[in-house]
Motif scaffolding. Structure first.
Motif, PDB file in Angstrom:
ATOM      1  N   PHE A 139      -5.368  -5.409  -1.726  1.00 49.47           N
ATOM      2  CA  PHE A 139      -4.331  -6.312  -1.230  1.00 49.47           C
ATOM      3  C   PHE A 139      -3.117  -6.204  -2.151  1.00 49.47           C
ATOM      4  N   LYS A 147      -2.797 -13.455  -2.069  1.00 45.16           N
ATOM      5  CA  LYS A 147      -3.728 -12.330  -1.997  1.00 45.16           C
ATOM      6  C   LYS A 147      -5.148 -12.737  -2.370  1.00 45.16           C
ATOM      7  N   THR A 233      -6.520  -6.518  -6.075  1.00 43.06           N
ATOM      8  CA  THR A 233      -5.090  -6.695  -5.815  1.00 43.06           C
ATOM      9  C   THR A 233      -4.297  -5.788  -6.733  1.00 43.06           C
TER      10      THR A 233
END
Length: 323
Positions: A139, A147, A233
């Motif tokens: 993400f 996220k 992320t």
């Protein structure tokens, strides 16, 4: 008003507004205390430097930070209770060139309170589908784009009887049924070290808080190549930028092709109701590898549809047209 009462009032107001951050910022010979909520950054109060110093010291004391240190960067954490709910606060302070200290307080809400709402469900369903393939799902998006919340909500929907392990710096959302590890640099426990330990525990699902350096990038790829479903992320300005970022961190293109399943990009968009909703686009790796640059047209079409449905304003669509 006593300092503890003023801090309690500040925290209470910020939580009531579902604010993400509180700032203590120097402003001439005074301080401005600002609150960032879903829509804006507003000034809560302007106080004297002496008053601000006392408020900052009180917060630092409660977060087990060094009160005497006002130049070097410090981080701390504390719990806060309001009514029957508990909140985690993450504090960060640093002094400027003249030694004047500023501080930011991040408010971490319980997952049940912050379930991300999405403008559309299509790409959310796509993430569910690609999760069945395992591998690394990344993400991307700027800070405060939801996220981590989206990842936790996704995992909660698919985990069933699976073992979930998270490695974060710090742990932002507490989940009692997850095995949650926290980075501790002073104890020599960085992301890459904890991922190595985590692989020995053989979890079904990994959540790695952020890919921020070479060792973490390679460790996340290694976890995906070993057959785990891995969510993480990374900061990038577009989905295509995620690939470039991994290459910059020394991950060979051949390993990216083998390990990465999908790349998602997300922003929190202010809607007319005063809240924020997530706009999410999910792309299979092959879709992005075939392009020299990212095409924002699908993203812009989603924003245009939200304008037509009167979910967002035209100005908001323009502001977020390139992520």
């Amino acid at each position: 008003m006593e300092i503890d009462a003023q801090i309690a009032k500040l925290y209470g107001e910020a939580i009531k507004r579902r604010a993400s951050d509180i700032y203590f910022l120097p402003f001439g010979n005074q301080y401005q205390i600002k609150i960032r909520d879903a829509q804006t950054l507003t000034t809560w109060a302007t106080v004297s430097e002496t008053r601000a110093r006392r408020m900052i010291n009180y917060c630092k004391y409660m977060a087990d930070m060094a009160i005497s240190e006002n130049r070097r960067p410090q981080v701390g954490a504390m719990a806060w209770q309001l009514a029957d709910r508990h909140y985690s606060l993450r504090l960060s302070s640093v002094g400027d060139f003249s030694g004047t200290e500023s501080m930011v307080i991040r408010i971490i809400y319980d997952l049940q309170e912050i379930k991300t709402a999405f403008l559309t469900q299509e790409d959310l369903w796509k993430v569910h589908q690609v999760s069945k393939r395992r591998g690394l799902i990344i993400f991307s998006g700027p800070t405060d784009s939801g996220k981590t919340t989206s990842i936790y909500n996704l995992v909660n929907q698919i985990k069933a009887d699976k073992v979930v392990m998270t490695i974060e710096d710090p742990v932002e959302i507490k989940q009692p049924d997850y095995l949650q590890l926290q980075v501790n640099h002073e104890a020599g426990m960085d992301y890459s070290d904890l991922i190595k330990v985590g692989l020995r525990h053989r979890p079904d699902i990994f959540i790695i808080g952020e890919i921020r350096d070479v060792l973490t990038a390679k460790a996340a790829v290694r976890a995906a190549l070993s057959g785990h479903l891995v969510y993480s992320t990374i900061h990038a300005q577009s989905p295509k930028g995620v690939i470039n970022r991994l290459l910059q961190l020394g991950v060979a293109e051949s390993f990216i092709l083998q390990a990465v399943t999908a790349i998602c990009y997300q922003r929190l968009i202010p809607v007319k109701s005063g809240e924020r909703k997530a706009l999410l686009k999910c792309h299979l790796l092959a879709e992005l590898m075939a392009k020299t640059s990212y095409d924002w047209s699908e993203w812009q079409n989603e924003l245009e549809e939200a304008v037509i449905k009167q979910q967002i304003s035209r100005k908001t669509a323009i502001d977020f047209q390139f992520g």
